[in-house]
Design an enzyme around this catalytic site. Sequence first.
Site, mmCIF file in Angstrom:
data_model
loop_
_atom_site.group_PDB
_atom_site.id
_atom_site.type_symbol
_atom_site.label_atom_id
_atom_site.label_comp_id
_atom_site.label_asym_id
_atom_site.label_seq_id
_atom_site.Cartn_x
_atom_site.Cartn_y
_atom_site.Cartn_z
ATOM 1 N N HIS A 45 0.890 -1.198 0.185
ATOM 2 C CA HIS A 45 -0.109 0.264 -0.038
ATOM 3 C C HIS A 45 0.808 1.110 0.102
ATOM 4 O O HIS A 45 0.303 2.267 -0.391
ATOM 5 C CB HIS A 45 -0.762 0.024 1.122
ATOM 6 C CG HIS A 45 -2.147 -1.047 1.074
ATOM 7 N ND1 HIS A 45 -3.213 -0.809 0.638
ATOM 8 C CD2 HIS A 45 -2.044 -2.278 1.195
ATOM 9 C CE1 HIS A 45 -4.032 -1.953 0.752
ATOM 10 N NE2 HIS A 45 -3.282 -2.762 1.100
ATOM 11 N N ASP A 79 3.378 9.471 -0.840
ATOM 12 C CA ASP A 79 2.283 8.719 -0.543
ATOM 13 C C ASP A 79 2.195 7.590 -1.609
ATOM 14 O O ASP A 79 2.120 7.836 -2.632
ATOM 15 C CB ASP A 79 1.219 9.685 -0.504
ATOM 16 C CG ASP A 79 0.234 9.272 0.790
ATOM 17 O OD1 ASP A 79 0.320 8.221 1.244
ATOM 18 O OD2 ASP A 79 -0.551 10.086 1.383
HETATM 19 O O1 F6P Z 1 -0.191 1.654 4.208
HETATM 20 C C1 F6P Z 1 -0.144 2.433 5.426
HETATM 21 C C2 F6P Z 1 -1.435 2.252 6.270
HETATM 22 O O2 F6P Z 1 -1.577 0.769 6.394
HETATM 23 C C3 F6P Z 1 -2.542 2.901 5.770
HETATM 24 O O3 F6P Z 1 -3.343 2.048 4.959
HETATM 25 C C4 F6P Z 1 -3.243 3.234 7.171
HETATM 26 O O4 F6P Z 1 -4.035 4.320 7.021
HETATM 27 C C5 F6P Z 1 -2.168 3.356 8.004
HETATM 28 O O5 F6P Z 1 -1.132 2.809 7.437
HETATM 29 C C6 F6P Z 1 -2.521 2.780 9.360
HETATM 30 O O6 F6P Z 1 -1.359 2.949 10.386
HETATM 31 P P1 F6P Z 1 -1.018 2.275 11.426
HETATM 32 O O7 F6P Z 1 -1.910 0.776 11.531
HETATM 33 O O8 F6P Z 1 0.180 2.166 11.804
HETATM 34 O O9 F6P Z 1 -1.868 3.001 12.424
#
Ligand code: F6P
Length: 484
Positions: free
Chosen positions: A158, A366
């Site tokens: 992602h 991003d």
């Molecule tokens: O790819 C990054 C990501 O997984 C996003 O999809 C999501 O918004 C974010 O990180 C969530 O981060 P965390 O699980 O560390 O709070």
Amino acid sequence: MGPRLIIVSNRVAPPDPKGSPAAGGMAVAVKAALKNRKGLWFGWSGKVSEEPDAKPQMIDVKKVTYVLVDLSKNDVQEYYNGLANSVLWPILHYRGDLQEYTRADASGYIRVNQLFADHLSPLVGEEDVVWVHDYHLMLLGRELRARGHRNRIGFFLHTPCAPPDILQMLPLHEQIFGGLAYYDLVGFQTANDRDNFARYLTARGGKPVRGGEAYEIDGRQVKLGVFGVSIETKTYMRLARNAGRSAMIALVKESLGGNKLALGVDRLDYTKGIPDRIRAFERFLEDNPDWRGKVTFLQITPKSRSDVKDYADIEREVTGLIGKVNGRFGDAAWTPIRYVNRSYSRTVLAGMYRAADVALVTPLRDGMNLVAKEYLAAQDPQNPGVLVLSEFAGAARELDRALIVNPHETDGVAAALKRALEMPIEERRERHAPMLAHLESHDIGRWAEDYLSALAEGRTSRRLLDSLRVFFGTQQGREPIATL
Ligand code: F6P
């Protein structure tokens, strides 16, 4: 029992009876992929337990089983705060200089990938398809193979993928990035990300095979593809239409007292370019005295990964900068920047997007950025707002009628904000319509369908492929967005 789709990701978002927001773009995408499919969603419960080896918790909701594993304090520190978020996250976002690598964290990352495989392995049926998400779990494919699983196993990144010189800054890169070769298909957000990874494999002696759609490395073949993640466009449009009429949004509008609204929505993360954006807003107010008192910048920023040092630093920086701008330009009746450290429900957020005249989506780097897509879907097509979008967000590859900016250029972002605020309605409509049409045809359902049909293709027998197509509901003849 029939084949199931097994999704694995660090975070799992089981349906919340109170309807709280899912944690970020990845969770929303996975939910959509599981919609109308028989499946299982496996990952960390988000809880710390002193008995991490205990049996995972299982929750059945309609056709989906959620399987949640607790982690120990040490696991969370070394795997999640450590290698995933203090090393892989900065490297993948081109910030190799920020990594804080330790061997202990690398061992913790490997250990948790193995722990996930140990818990997941007994649940994987012969015909199941496994789809692993994101940088936390690069080694899971290898670990499942080591436990004898010959299933179709795919991975989707992602985040962005940095060029090879930066990937090689990771001391264990051959093991960790090389681990991706154990998947049948590795999906990326953009062609640039895929090309960077292909160049990394080439630098390590990988050779293009199968007409260039796959690479052979260390005796394994891995297919690479591009599948830009998206949103539930139609549903989101409807949600925003209704939310725009809600009492909460009426209150927000009333509080603006007729001011224009510029909106930023980001997790508090140094990749999001929030300090640069605040500086650009300050420059805009410096250069355009007529706009003072007539525009409000609302920055919604839920806190994120607060145990990681760089995140504590960015919080201090953002708070300081906002205080400076408000102190310098604000007066008793007008606060230039409103800053909110909380997350809102999907509905309230959709209403805010609809109410905003401009969205400032200016990350330094991003993977995709779904705020940009949701903002466009939330607009009234007859009177849409304007998207100011960083050229370094994956979304800029698709949303080319936005005002594309370089977030590092303060003057440029300030000028784009002025242009957005003053843009005539005809131009706003002309820019918005083709981007909305793109989002309608390239929605999240198509993303999942394209990825899963590319995963089903390959060396699989024609009969199995056909049954997988029936299972995934994919249409014959529809091409993936792009595959290498
Ligand atoms: O790819 C990054 C990501 O997984 C996003 O999809 C999501 O918004 C974010 O990180 C969530 O981060 P965390 O699980 O560390 O709070």
